[in-house]
Write an enzyme that holds these catalytic residues in place. Structure first.
Site, short mmCIF file in Angstrom:
data_model
loop_
_atom_site.label_atom_id
_atom_site.label_comp_id
_atom_site.label_asym_id
_atom_site.label_seq_id
_atom_site.Cartn_x
_atom_site.Cartn_y
_atom_site.Cartn_z
N ASN A 49 0.84 -1.20 0.00
CA ASN A 49 0.00 0.00 0.00
C ASN A 49 0.87 1.25 0.00
OD1 ASN A 49 0.93 0.34 2.65
ND2 ASN A 49 -0.97 -0.41 3.58
N ASP A 238 -9.39 -9.51 -0.03
CA ASP A 238 -8.64 -8.64 0.85
C ASP A 238 -8.68 -7.20 0.37
OD1 ASP A 238 -6.50 -8.34 3.11
OD2 ASP A 238 -5.56 -7.44 1.34
#
Length: 363
Positions: A49, A238
């Site tokens: 991320n 996810d």
């Protein structure tokens, strides 16, 4: 596609599990390649991320790939009809420590039990800082696979048995098998829910953060036999759960754990899948998100839309320094939302008590 033992149980193995057909004489030359597998991979920017933490879905996909390889090898270790191992269930997976860009993930898999039609695989993930040499355990997971015939992927074949060094190993494995089988059936029975959009939802409500992703299943998502890799589905699940968590708290979030992921039916190439996520429960520092996967075989009029997979993901909110932050409390509005909140609270308290029971008392 279809829907761990503790570290102590794994370490209790006094030697490799032996396929009965191969015999003890073949242990050194053949069986080690079947019973265990280790695969390293460096983490790159597209695995993480914006804060540099590797996505939980990326790790789940690596875990599933290792499990699929070792179980497929084992299921083809004897003469007979060739098959491919398909994922049926992933037991609870805890993310014990975050993994970052530049670290090397070492994924190790080991077969720990076989029933007549399924294989249990224990997978551990270690992260390595290749600059300092420091290593740490980041994940432990148990996966169950079933062998599907290459001639007919709707046909489940028998699994070659293994020989255990102690009778207790087989008995413990059978108990785990029966428990997961029952839980998987119970989950399938209550899988009638769908996530409906709501106009102009209020902040901190279930409707405010719920999210969906629609994905056309292409060849790159699938095995050579035309159904989706379990790891591909888990990665998408996810991703949706992460969007729900980020919308709810508007901070950097990371996967803390995943409750059992059940794969109820295969997803074939050409299907359109809808992955939906909704917040079910919040504690002071964690969020539980239910994720549902529905498959729509748009090119096959004979089959209706069906539930393919389901799971609960737990996320935590982190500051820029990586410290846990308080989570905005969820505001359930409908009776169904209040019921799911209480069920989530029960799972949270049960897991909290289990963790506290595993902590050894101080002398």
């Amino acid at each position: 596609m279809w829907s761990s033992p503790s570290a102590g149980s794994r370490l209790a193995l006094q030697g490799p599990l032996l396929p009965r057909a191969l015999g003890a004489g073949a242990v050194c030359s053949h069986w080690p390649h079947l019973s265990s597998l280790t695969h390293p991979r460096i983490m790159r920017p597209d695995d993480a991320n914006v804060a540099g933490n590797v996505h939980g879905g990326t790790i789940l996909k690596m875990i599933e790939e290792a499990g699929a390889i070792i179980s497929t090898r084992h299921c083809n270790s004897q003469n007979g009809e060739r098959c491919v191992a398909a994922l049926a269930r992933v037991e609870r997976t805890d993310f014990l420590s975050p993994m970052c860009i530049g670290e090397v993930a070492h994924v190790s898999a080991e077969i720990t039990y076989t029933s007549k039609h399924s294989v249990e695989v224990q997978v551990n993930v270690m992260s390595e800082n290749i600059l300092t040499g420091a290593k740490k355990l980041t994940n432990k997971a148990t996966l169950w696979y079933v062998p599907l015939s290459l001639k007919n992927v709707d046909k489940v074949l028998e699994v070659p048995p293994v020989v255990y060094t102690r009778q207790e190993q087989e008995e413990e494995g059978r108990k785990r098998y029966e428990a997961q089988k029952l839980e998987r059936m119970e989950t399938k029975w209550r899988n009638g829910d769908i996530v409906q959009p709501v106009l102009n939802p209020e902040p901190n409500t279930v409707s405010y953060s719920q999210s969906s992703l629609i994905h056309l299943v292409g060849p790159s998502d699938c095995t050579l036999h035309g159904f989706v890799h379990g790891g591909v589905t888990m990665k998408l699940m996810d991703e949706v759960a992460g969007i729900v968590a980020a919308r709810h708290c508007k901070t950097n979030i990371v996967t803390a754990s995943v409750d059992a992921i059940n794969f109820h039916d295969k997803i074939r190439k050409g299907c359109v899948i809808t992955i939906s996520g909704r917040m079910t429960f919040t504690s002071n520092k964690s969020m539980e998100i239910e994720v549902l996967v529905d498959a729509d075989p748009v090119v096959d009029n004979s089959q209706k839309r069906y539930r393919a997979a389901s799971a609960f993901f737990t996320y935590v909110s982190l500051s820029q320094e990586g410290k846990p932050l308080p989570v905005p409390q969820l505001v359930p509005e409908t009776e169904d939302e209040k019921k799911r909140f209480e069920e989530g609270k029960g799972r949270y308290l049960q897991m909290k008590a289990k963790r506290q029971g595993q902590v050894e008392p101080q002398p």
